[in-house]
Design a protein around this motif. Structure first.
Motif, PDB file in Angstrom:
ATOM      1  N   LYS A 112      -5.980 -21.662 -85.704  1.00  0.00           N
ATOM      2  CA  LYS A 112      -6.919 -22.481 -85.565  1.00  0.00           C
ATOM      3  C   LYS A 112      -7.745 -22.769 -84.066  1.00  0.00           C
ATOM      4  O   LYS A 112      -8.935 -22.973 -83.892  1.00  0.00           O
ATOM      5  N   ALA A 123      -8.735 -18.047 -87.186  1.00  0.00           N
ATOM      6  CA  ALA A 123      -8.844 -18.677 -88.427  1.00  0.00           C
ATOM      7  C   ALA A 123     -10.139 -18.635 -89.517  1.00  0.00           C
ATOM      8  O   ALA A 123     -10.200 -18.235 -90.540  1.00  0.00           O
ATOM      9  N   GLU A 124     -10.971 -18.967 -88.344  1.00  0.00           N
ATOM     10  CA  GLU A 124     -12.496 -18.789 -89.107  1.00  0.00           C
ATOM     11  C   GLU A 124     -12.887 -17.495 -89.501  1.00  0.00           C
ATOM     12  O   GLU A 124     -13.736 -17.270 -90.372  1.00  0.00           O
ATOM     13  N   THR A 177     -11.001 -15.085 -90.280  1.00  0.00           N
ATOM     14  CA  THR A 177     -10.078 -14.785 -91.516  1.00  0.00           C
ATOM     15  C   THR A 177     -10.780 -15.475 -92.790  1.00  0.00           C
ATOM     16  O   THR A 177     -10.702 -14.813 -93.839  1.00  0.00           O
ATOM     17  N   TRP A 178     -11.254 -16.575 -92.668  1.00  0.00           N
ATOM     18  CA  TRP A 178     -11.721 -17.435 -93.639  1.00  0.00           C
ATOM     19  C   TRP A 178     -13.012 -16.671 -94.364  1.00  0.00           C
ATOM     20  O   TRP A 178     -13.067 -16.712 -95.465  1.00  0.00           O
ATOM     21  N   ARG A 179     -13.844 -16.396 -93.602  1.00  0.00           N
ATOM     22  CA  ARG A 179     -15.097 -15.616 -93.969  1.00  0.00           C
ATOM     23  C   ARG A 179     -14.792 -14.247 -94.616  1.00  0.00           C
ATOM     24  O   ARG A 179     -15.317 -13.949 -95.666  1.00  0.00           O
ATOM     25  N   SER A 221     -12.366 -13.693 -96.201  1.00  0.00           N
ATOM     26  CA  SER A 221     -11.777 -13.946 -97.740  1.00  0.00           C
ATOM     27  C   SER A 221     -12.919 -14.395 -98.457  1.00  0.00           C
ATOM     28  O   SER A 221     -12.934 -13.648 -99.491  1.00  0.00           O
ATOM     29  N   LEU A 222     -13.922 -14.903 -97.938  1.00  0.00           N
ATOM     30  CA  LEU A 222     -14.984 -15.256 -98.714  1.00  0.00           C
ATOM     31  C   LEU A 222     -15.957 -14.065 -99.267  1.00  0.00           C
ATOM     32  O   LEU A 222     -16.359 -13.862-100.383  1.00  0.00           O
ATOM     33  N   ILE A 224      -5.844 -12.272 -95.749  1.00  0.00           N
ATOM     34  CA  ILE A 224      -5.325 -13.441 -94.976  1.00  0.00           C
ATOM     35  C   ILE A 224      -4.332 -13.089 -94.017  1.00  0.00           C
ATOM     36  O   ILE A 224      -3.989 -13.745 -92.993  1.00  0.00           O
ATOM     37  N   GLU A 275     -17.487  -8.308 -90.932  1.00  0.00           N
ATOM     38  CA  GLU A 275     -17.527  -9.807 -90.627  1.00  0.00           C
ATOM     39  C   GLU A 275     -17.863  -9.880 -89.090  1.00  0.00           C
ATOM     40  O   GLU A 275     -18.922 -10.852 -88.783  1.00  0.00           O
TER      41      GLU A 275
END
Length: 212
Positions: free
Chosen positions: A19, A36-37, A39-41, A43-44, A67, A142
């Motif tokens: 994070k 973390a950001e 990885t989050w996008r 995933s989206l 992830i 990304e």
């Protein structure tokens, strides 16, 4: 059960570092993004693009891979592609640091799914399965999309070239190729607005073929 949950909590505590482990990319608000950001996008992106992919995909496996792929950076830290391009000698150290990190994760989670996580990490790295190729493509796309969102003042000149170096990561799937085309077009528009000679950049990329 108590021991297993305890080991999971230890890994989650380690993962919390992602994070605040910062990447080279900047957000549209002007601050550096965290691992973390990113990885989050990714995933989206996987969830949104999945229905359009040429081949039926194991979405659960893909999401696990997305992830997990940067989880090692909680211990090994992030080293950007730019760092490797500037100094190729650090790539071997990066690989070794990540090997140690994924070995530690496998060991810490040996009573749960440590082996699965270990195998998914290397499936991503080897880029041989369809899911791993998609995950790798989304990883690269990304990054460029985030560059497109950032203020142009945060771009380094090498990133002009890298905007045109995503082809080899998407050629296996027409949907990802189209996604790449539109993201690349966004980068091109941004560069043109900043007065960058696009044709000179394209020619330089053709001549150099930088490894990314």
């Amino acid at each position: 059960m108590e021991t297993q949950i305890n080991s999971i909590l230890k890994v989650l505590t380690l993962a919390e570092r992602l994070k605040f482990e910062l990447r080279h990319s900047y957000t549209s608000s002007g601050r550096q993004e965290s691992v973390a950001e990113h990885t989050w996008r990714m995933s989206l992106m996987a969830v949104l693009i999945e229905p359009l992919l040429r081949q039926k995909i194991d979405i659960a496996r893909l999401l696990k891979m997305v992830i997990i792929h940067d989880l090692v950076e909680a211990e090994a830290r992030d080293i950007s592609a730019l760092d490797v391009l500037r100094d190729p000698t650090i790539k071997a150290q990066k690989i070794e640091n990540e090997r140690k990190a994924i070995e530690n994760l496998r060991s810490n989670l040996k009573e749960t799914n440590g082996q699965e996580i270990y195998e998914l990490f290397y499936e991503f790295e080897n880029k041989e399965t369809y899911e791993s190729k998609v995950a790798n493509a989304l990883d690269k796309l990304e990054v460029q999309l985030q560059h497109n969102h950032a203020d142009f003042s945060t771009w380094e000149e090498i990133e002009y070239d890298m905007s045109y170096m995503m082809d080899k990561h998407v050629q296996f799937d027409e949907t990802l190729t189209e996604l790449k085309r539109q993201i690349e077009a966004g980068a091109e528009t941004k560069m043109q607005a900043a007065g960058v000679d696009i044709e000179a950049v394209k020619q330089r990329v053709l001549e150099q073929r930088l490894p990314v």
